[in-house]
Design a protein around this motif. Structure first.
Motif, mmCIF file in Angstrom:
data_model
loop_
_atom_site.group_PDB
_atom_site.id
_atom_site.type_symbol
_atom_site.label_atom_id
_atom_site.label_comp_id
_atom_site.label_asym_id
_atom_site.label_seq_id
_atom_site.Cartn_x
_atom_site.Cartn_y
_atom_site.Cartn_z
ATOM 1 N N VAL A 7 0.855 -1.167 0.022
ATOM 2 C CA VAL A 7 0.230 0.012 -0.066
ATOM 3 C C VAL A 7 0.675 1.181 -0.096
ATOM 4 O O VAL A 7 0.519 2.246 -0.750
ATOM 5 N N CYS A 8 1.946 1.306 0.881
ATOM 6 C CA CYS A 8 2.862 2.546 0.751
ATOM 7 C C CYS A 8 3.955 2.530 -0.175
ATOM 8 O O CYS A 8 4.509 3.655 -0.302
ATOM 9 N N LYS A 9 3.996 1.485 -1.186
ATOM 10 C CA LYS A 9 4.862 1.464 -2.017
ATOM 11 C C LYS A 9 6.403 1.800 -1.384
ATOM 12 O O LYS A 9 7.033 2.449 -2.059
ATOM 13 N N ARG A 10 6.639 0.949 -0.282
ATOM 14 C CA ARG A 10 7.788 1.242 0.274
ATOM 15 C C ARG A 10 8.084 -0.109 1.352
ATOM 16 O O ARG A 10 7.055 -0.220 2.106
ATOM 17 N N PRO A 11 9.470 -0.323 1.633
ATOM 18 C CA PRO A 11 9.455 -1.278 2.732
ATOM 19 C C PRO A 11 9.218 -0.724 4.124
ATOM 20 O O PRO A 11 9.456 0.271 4.428
ATOM 21 N N ILE A 12 8.256 -1.498 5.033
ATOM 22 C CA ILE A 12 7.489 -1.230 5.778
ATOM 23 C C ILE A 12 8.032 -2.238 7.040
ATOM 24 O O ILE A 12 8.105 -3.432 6.895
ATOM 25 N N ASP A 13 8.540 -1.848 8.521
ATOM 26 C CA ASP A 13 9.007 -2.810 9.294
ATOM 27 C C ASP A 13 8.409 -2.504 10.642
ATOM 28 O O ASP A 13 7.500 -1.423 10.743
#
Length: 246
Positions: A48-54
């Motif tokens: 959804v955010c179009k970037r890596p999420i941790d």
């Protein structure tokens, strides 16, 4: 228990049963679900955010809350797959969060004092950047909805190409088919039959609506596609076809 949860993530029926146990108040199953579902939550948030999420990102907390909400709200009669349902809830919560963050940034810039001659240009640039960002988010959401709608149709052996060809050409026929779809979507027994059997409850429709089974069958693909859309959270698709399907 945790191993069975992880195994359940790959088997839809088992997963649904585990979610129902957690929903019924089994805290051990709920905690294991949240732990085992972490990779899925990260992937969904990253998509959804179009970037890596941790785990350190605020977006991950929002996504985790969305996953928990999906567990509590899941209804096996209305959603065949928990993962599909959870993806939609997480996506919705993240979009709401991103919109709120964008609004706060806009307000901050409006209140920010102009200290030099370049401030006006800076504000215009930021405003344009926000507009571009919002447009990209909307485009991403629309694409995401189309992908999930396509997958949902595939469960009924339907494709977008088939819907284009089978859509009623005459306004009266389209209106009749749409009304039948509304009836099914609004009647729990009819909708449950459709989801469970992957076919229209033609006999029941004939008893409720003055229309022949031949007519129902002729517009079967269109009716099913409309029912699935009416019962979905595909806001962008609904807005796009509003006034066209009826």
């Amino acid at each position: 228990m945790l191993l069975s949860i992880i195994h359940g993530l790959f088997e839809k029926q088992n997963m649904n049963q585990l979610v129902l146990k957690a929903k019924a108040g089994n805290e051990e199953v709920l905690n294991d679900l949240l732990f085992a579902g972490t990779p899925f939550i990260k992937r969904t948030a990253s998509f959804v955010c179009k970037r890596p999420i941790d785990e350190h990102d605020e977006e991950f907390s929002v996504a985790m809350s969305g996953f928990y909400e999906a567990v509590i709200a899941f209804n096996v009669k209305e959603a065949a797959s928990f993962q599909t349902f959870a993806h939609l809830i997480i996506k919705r919560r993240l979009i709401d969060y991103l919109r709120r963050e964008t609004t706060l940034k806009e307000r901050h810039m409006l209140l920010e004092p102009a200290n030099d001659e370049s401030s006006d240009q800076h504000f215009i640039f930021d405003k344009q950047s926000i507009h571009t960002y919002n447009e990209k988010q909307r485009a991403t959401s629309r694409k995401d909805e189309l992908i999930h709608y396509k997958n949902l149709l595939a469960e009924f052996n339907l494709t977008f190409e088939q819907l284009t060809k089978s859509s009623p050409k005459h306004a009266d026929s389209r209106k009749t088919a749409f009304q039948i779809a509304q009836l099914i979507a609004d009647t729990e027994e009819l909708y449950t039959y459709l989801i469970k059997n992957k076919k229209l409850p033609s006999k029941d429709i004939e008893a409720l609506v003055e229309v022949s089974r031949k007519t129902v069958e002729r517009h079967r693909k269109y009716i099913i596609s409309v029912v699935l859309l009416l019962k979905s959270d595909f806001h962008y698709i609904k807005d796009y076809v509003k006034g066209v399907m009826q």
